[in-house]
Design a protein around this motif. Structure first.
Motif, PDB file in Angstrom:
ATOM      1  N   ARG A   1      45.099  -3.074  -9.030  1.00 55.12           N
ATOM      2  CA  ARG A   1      44.030  -3.646  -9.854  1.00 55.12           C
ATOM      3  C   ARG A   1      44.296  -5.113 -10.151  1.00 55.12           C
ATOM      4  O   ARG A   1      43.383  -5.937 -10.154  1.00 55.12           O
ATOM      5  CB  ARG A   1      43.886  -2.859 -11.159  1.00 55.12           C
ATOM      6  N   ARG A   2      45.551  -5.444 -10.382  1.00 51.59           N
ATOM      7  CA  ARG A   2      45.895  -6.823 -10.681  1.00 51.59           C
ATOM      8  C   ARG A   2      45.674  -7.727  -9.468  1.00 51.59           C
ATOM      9  O   ARG A   2      45.135  -8.836  -9.581  1.00 51.59           O
ATOM     10  CB  ARG A   2      47.362  -6.907 -11.124  1.00 51.59           C
ATOM     11  N   VAL A   3      46.039  -7.241  -8.294  1.00 44.87           N
ATOM     12  CA  VAL A   3      45.921  -8.047  -7.076  1.00 44.87           C
ATOM     13  C   VAL A   3      44.468  -8.241  -6.664  1.00 44.87           C
ATOM     14  O   VAL A   3      44.052  -9.345  -6.282  1.00 44.87           O
ATOM     15  CB  VAL A   3      46.717  -7.396  -5.926  1.00 44.87           C
ATOM     16  N   PHE A   4      43.684  -7.171  -6.764  1.00 41.74           N
ATOM     17  CA  PHE A   4      42.315  -7.213  -6.237  1.00 41.74           C
ATOM     18  C   PHE A   4      41.244  -7.435  -7.301  1.00 41.74           C
ATOM     19  O   PHE A   4      40.053  -7.418  -6.985  1.00 41.74           O
ATOM     20  CB  PHE A   4      42.015  -5.921  -5.472  1.00 41.74           C
ATOM     21  N   ARG A   5      41.650  -7.662  -8.531  1.00 48.33           N
ATOM     22  CA  ARG A   5      40.663  -7.891  -9.597  1.00 48.33           C
ATOM     23  C   ARG A   5      39.714  -9.054  -9.289  1.00 48.33           C
ATOM     24  O   ARG A   5      38.514  -8.961  -9.586  1.00 48.33           O
ATOM     25  CB  ARG A   5      41.374  -8.108 -10.937  1.00 48.33           C
ATOM     26  N   PRO A   6      40.180 -10.157  -8.697  1.00 46.46           N
ATOM     27  CA  PRO A   6      39.246 -11.270  -8.438  1.00 46.46           C
ATOM     28  C   PRO A   6      38.068 -10.904  -7.545  1.00 46.46           C
ATOM     29  O   PRO A   6      37.011 -11.529  -7.644  1.00 46.46           O
ATOM     30  CB  PRO A   6      40.141 -12.330  -7.777  1.00 46.46           C
ATOM     31  N   ILE A   7      38.220  -9.903  -6.651  1.00 49.25           N
ATOM     32  CA  ILE A   7      37.094  -9.551  -5.785  1.00 49.25           C
ATOM     33  C   ILE A   7      36.334  -8.322  -6.282  1.00 49.25           C
ATOM     34  O   ILE A   7      35.154  -8.170  -5.977  1.00 49.25           O
ATOM     35  CB  ILE A   7      37.545  -9.333  -4.322  1.00 49.25           C
ATOM     36  N   ILE A   8      36.987  -7.463  -7.043  1.00 49.86           N
ATOM     37  CA  ILE A   8      36.308  -6.274  -7.579  1.00 49.86           C
ATOM     38  C   ILE A   8      35.648  -6.593  -8.920  1.00 49.86           C
ATOM     39  O   ILE A   8      34.556  -6.101  -9.226  1.00 49.86           O
ATOM     40  CB  ILE A   8      37.289  -5.099  -7.746  1.00 49.86           C
ATOM     41  N   GLU A   9      36.307  -7.421  -9.715  1.00 48.47           N
ATOM     42  CA  GLU A   9      35.781  -7.828 -11.018  1.00 48.47           C
ATOM     43  C   GLU A   9      35.762  -9.354 -11.113  1.00 48.47           C
ATOM     44  O   GLU A   9      36.475  -9.942 -11.917  1.00 48.47           O
ATOM     45  CB  GLU A   9      36.630  -7.253 -12.157  1.00 48.47           C
ATOM     46  N   PRO A  10      34.975 -10.014 -10.307  1.00 46.30           N
ATOM     47  CA  PRO A  10      34.959 -11.490 -10.326  1.00 46.30           C
ATOM     48  C   PRO A  10      34.445 -12.024 -11.659  1.00 46.30           C
ATOM     49  O   PRO A  10      33.636 -11.388 -12.324  1.00 46.30           O
ATOM     50  CB  PRO A  10      34.011 -11.838  -9.173  1.00 46.30           C
TER      51      PRO A  10
END
Length: 368
Positions: free
Chosen positions: A333-342
């Motif tokens: 979640r920390r790594v991919f937050r910018p694309i899943i929760e921009p």
């Protein structure tokens, strides 16, 4: 139009309820399992049994849960921006990534955001649901009209997968049903968040077992008529191979079956905190990222022919559960937050309004 919720429903909306997180995690894990074993169903009867049993209801149940947490009032500026930040922007980001992957692996040179790649159709469907729900709430019998639209859409070949329209209209009744369940206050009235009576759980098991028996007993027939395509809600009746007038009756029966099995599923879901409750708060991460994990396996054809055995089937089921747990981990979640929760604050005049909301498109409350 603004809908006033019963006092109990308003309170339920503000606190974490393990039931919904547990249900979300099971639903999204079934999505992963279904996609993981899809390559096996042509060569394995057992894989097709699992596939048909799950696909009859798992996405309808997901839509019901999403509808339960949706608001029917006229959207304000912040809610309108959430459609952009929670749905449209992640969709464009993921579609761009998918286009890049397909170019590198398959040499496919086409960027067409009007045709959602693989799992991304559900994001667009949620966006469509959010946009039309305030209008449906203005008319009498919205659930009836949602069912009528779903059935009627199947008679038109020109309602296709562009912007996920055919599938969105197809599963619209489940989303509206979830919203109406909350509006009617049925969860509070019948204390559905409490542990259910043993006889009700037994009835749910019997109904589920009956559906499994039907799938097994008539499996050659289901394979012959390609029943699985009826559960996708994305083709016209002619496209499925049925050009008779009663195609709409079949879809109505499929909708009724999905509602019944979804109700049984929700009866059996644990009401208290379990090992999977926390994972249910990362639904969108699992849903949007699992396809990248499965893509190499699907493209290599590893699960066909000699590998379409029960050992491989069970292996993929357990691997899917592990994938779901891994993708819901804090690190992912920390790594991919910018694309899943921009957080595109720069995009809006009111920069604060563009920040990520506390609730994701499926209704799950986000952490932190």
């Amino acid at each position: 139009m603004t809908t006033t919720l019963p006092e109990g429903a308003a309170a339920a909306a503000q606190r974490r309820v393990p039931l919904w997180d547990n249900a979300r995690f099971v639903c999204v894990t079934l999505v992963v399992i279904g996609h993981a074993i899809q390559r096996q169903i042509s060569d394995s009867d057992n894989a097709l049994i699992v596939y048909l049993f799950v696909y009859a209801w798992h996405m309808p149940a997901f839509a019901i849960i999403s509808g339960y947490f949706s608001k029917s009032g006229a959207p304000n500026g912040r809610q309108m921006k959430k459609v952009l930040t929670d749905i449209l922007l992640p969709y464009l980001i993921m579609e761009t990534i998918w286009t890049s992957v397909q170019f590198l692996v398959e040499g496919k040179r086409e960027f067409n955001p009007t045709q959602p790649s693989w799992t991304l159709w559900f994001l667009l469907a949620l966006g469509i649901f959010r946009l039309i729900l305030p209008y449906l709430a203005l008319i009498r019998w919205p659930l009836f009209w949602a069912v009528a639209l779903s059935i009627g859409a199947g008679y038109f070949d020109n309602i296709d997968t562009t912007f996920s329209l055919s599938r969105a209209i197809g599963i619209l009744p489940f989303f509206v049903l979830g919203w109406k369940v909350r509006e009617w206050g049925l969860v509070e009235k019948y204390r559905l968040m409490d542990a259910q009576a043993w006889w009700l759980r037994l009835a749910a098991v019997v109904v589920g077992a009956a559906w499994l028996v039907v799938v097994v007993a008539y499996l050659p027939f289901w394979r012959q008529i390609e029943l699985r395509y009826w559960f996708f809600y994305d083709r016209s009746y002619v496209g499925i191979g049925e050009d008779q007038w009663w195609g709409g009756i079949v879809r109505l029966a499929v909708i009724a079956l999905a509602v019944l099995l979804s109700a049984c599923f929700l009866v059996l879901i644990p009401r208290g905190e379990t090992w999977m409750t926390g994972f249910g708060q990362a639904t969108m991460y699992i849903y949007l990222l699992h396809s990248f994990v499965l893509y190499p396996i699907r493209e290599t054809g590893l699960l066909k022919d000699a590998h379409a055995t029960n050992v491989w089937l069970l292996s993929m089921v357990f691997a899917s559960i592990a994938i779901s747990i891994a993708l819901a981990s804090p690190l992912v979640r920390r790594v991919f937050r910018p694309i899943i929760e921009p957080k595109p604050d720069w995009l809006f005049v009111d920069r604060d309004a563009g920040r990520t909301s506390k609730v994701d498109p499926t209704g799950s409350r986000r952490r932190g």
